[in-house]
Design a protein around this motif. Structure first.
Motif, mmCIF file in Angstrom:
data_model
loop_
_atom_site.group_PDB
_atom_site.id
_atom_site.type_symbol
_atom_site.label_atom_id
_atom_site.label_comp_id
_atom_site.label_asym_id
_atom_site.label_seq_id
_atom_site.Cartn_x
_atom_site.Cartn_y
_atom_site.Cartn_z
ATOM 1 N N MET A 1 0.766 -1.419 -0.143
ATOM 2 C CA MET A 1 -0.128 -0.062 -0.016
ATOM 3 C C MET A 1 0.718 0.944 -0.276
ATOM 4 S SD MET A 1 -3.294 1.448 -0.234
ATOM 5 C CE MET A 1 -4.461 0.030 0.030
ATOM 6 N N ALA A 2 2.006 1.041 1.027
ATOM 7 C CA ALA A 2 2.407 2.508 0.675
ATOM 8 C C ALA A 2 3.588 2.452 -0.796
ATOM 9 C CB ALA A 2 4.138 2.329 1.926
ATOM 10 N N LEU A 3 4.123 1.239 -0.925
ATOM 11 C CA LEU A 3 4.281 1.494 -2.178
ATOM 12 C C LEU A 3 3.381 2.112 -3.508
ATOM 13 C CD1 LEU A 3 6.742 1.389 -4.530
ATOM 14 C CD2 LEU A 3 5.486 -1.343 -4.931
ATOM 15 N N TRP A 4 2.259 2.047 -3.510
ATOM 16 C CA TRP A 4 1.984 2.203 -4.895
ATOM 17 C C TRP A 4 0.755 3.492 -4.253
ATOM 18 C CZ3 TRP A 4 -1.176 1.353 -8.845
ATOM 19 C CH2 TRP A 4 -2.225 1.387 -9.020
ATOM 20 N N LEU A 5 0.717 4.262 -2.572
ATOM 21 C CA LEU A 5 0.953 5.528 -2.086
ATOM 22 C C LEU A 5 1.960 6.487 -3.288
ATOM 23 C CD1 LEU A 5 -0.943 5.248 1.055
ATOM 24 C CD2 LEU A 5 -2.264 5.542 -1.183
ATOM 25 N N ARG A 6 2.915 5.853 -2.918
ATOM 26 C CA ARG A 6 3.937 6.434 -3.439
ATOM 27 C C ARG A 6 4.116 6.645 -5.427
ATOM 28 N NH1 ARG A 6 9.138 4.200 -1.375
ATOM 29 N NH2 ARG A 6 7.448 2.466 0.220
ATOM 30 N N LEU A 7 3.683 5.983 -6.113
ATOM 31 C CA LEU A 7 3.709 5.526 -6.866
ATOM 32 C C LEU A 7 2.960 6.496 -7.574
ATOM 33 C CD1 LEU A 7 4.047 1.630 -8.532
ATOM 34 C CD2 LEU A 7 5.469 3.684 -8.997
ATOM 35 N N VAL A 8 1.620 6.428 -6.992
ATOM 36 C CA VAL A 8 0.598 7.450 -7.154
ATOM 37 C C VAL A 8 0.941 9.107 -7.191
ATOM 38 C CG1 VAL A 8 -1.587 8.125 -6.305
ATOM 39 C CG2 VAL A 8 -1.389 5.995 -7.158
ATOM 40 N N ALA A 9 1.277 9.360 -5.609
ATOM 41 C CA ALA A 9 2.008 10.765 -5.168
ATOM 42 C C ALA A 9 3.193 11.795 -6.542
ATOM 43 C CB ALA A 9 2.687 10.229 -4.035
ATOM 44 N N GLY A 10 3.832 10.360 -6.542
ATOM 45 C CA GLY A 10 5.014 11.308 -8.021
ATOM 46 C C GLY A 10 4.289 10.661 -9.537
ATOM 47 N N SER A 11 2.734 10.405 -9.494
ATOM 48 C CA SER A 11 2.584 9.745 -11.005
ATOM 49 C C SER A 11 3.092 11.237 -12.092
ATOM 50 C CB SER A 11 0.590 9.651 -11.447
ATOM 51 O OG SER A 11 0.272 10.752 -10.614
ATOM 52 N N SER A 12 2.673 12.940 -11.687
ATOM 53 C CA SER A 12 2.041 13.631 -12.430
ATOM 54 C C SER A 12 4.468 14.221 -12.810
ATOM 55 C CB SER A 12 2.366 14.857 -12.004
ATOM 56 O OG SER A 12 0.580 15.195 -11.616
#
Length: 160
Positions: free
Chosen positions: A7-18
């Motif tokens: 979940m933490a990895l997924w959140l980091r990916l989404v947060a860095g998507s831009s």
């Protein structure tokens, strides 16, 4: 605990998507300009050299009825198509970078990057080698579908 890490990895990916879209778009744009320059200046020489080496035009026909070897005109046209779609995708990725980070930005970035690699990459390869791809997998159409899906995600996210 493993679920928490995922979940933490997924959140980091989404947060860095831009940022991912910006970096991917920048690299794609750089490569598109460089490959476009090669297509305008170097490909013609390569086609002439390849034609001089071949001396005899191949008449091998593929199961779909098309000649296995591309003409110089087909190679140039294929290269230009690859480059055009490559640049359009680069611009789309840069537009995604201007959006707030989200799952849809991440998904669209992945779709545009993979679609460009498959679609433009397969056309560049065929134009460079002068030979049609003989694998049973429809690489360029799969890349085109991925690009279309990227645009669809963009459209849907505009209304969410």
């Amino acid at each position: 605990e493993q679920e928490t890490r995922r979940m933490a990895l997924w959140l980091r990916l989404v947060a860095g998507s831009s940022r991912l879209a910006l970096g991917t778009g920048g690299v794609a744009g750089l490569l598109s300009v460089g490959l476009g320059a090669y297509g305008s200046h170097g490909l013609k020489k390569k086609v002439e050299t390849d034609n001089a080496k071949e001396k005899v035009v191949s008449t091998e026909v593929l199961p779909n009825g098309r000649l296995a070897v591309l003409t110089g005109e087909e190679r140039t046209s294929m290269w230009n198509t690859a480059n055009q779609y490559h640049m359009f995708s680069s611009v789309a990725l840069l537009a995604l970078a201007a959006q707030p980070a989200s799952v849809s930005v991440l998904i669209a970035t992945i779709l545009f990057a993979s679609g460009t690699s498959l679609f433009s990459g397969s056309l560049y390869r065929q134009a460079f080698t002068g030979k049609r791809i003989r694998v049973p997998l429809p690489i360029a159409p799969a890349g085109g579908m991925s690009l279309m899906a990227g645009w669809l995600v963009l459209i849907v996210s505009a209304f969410m």
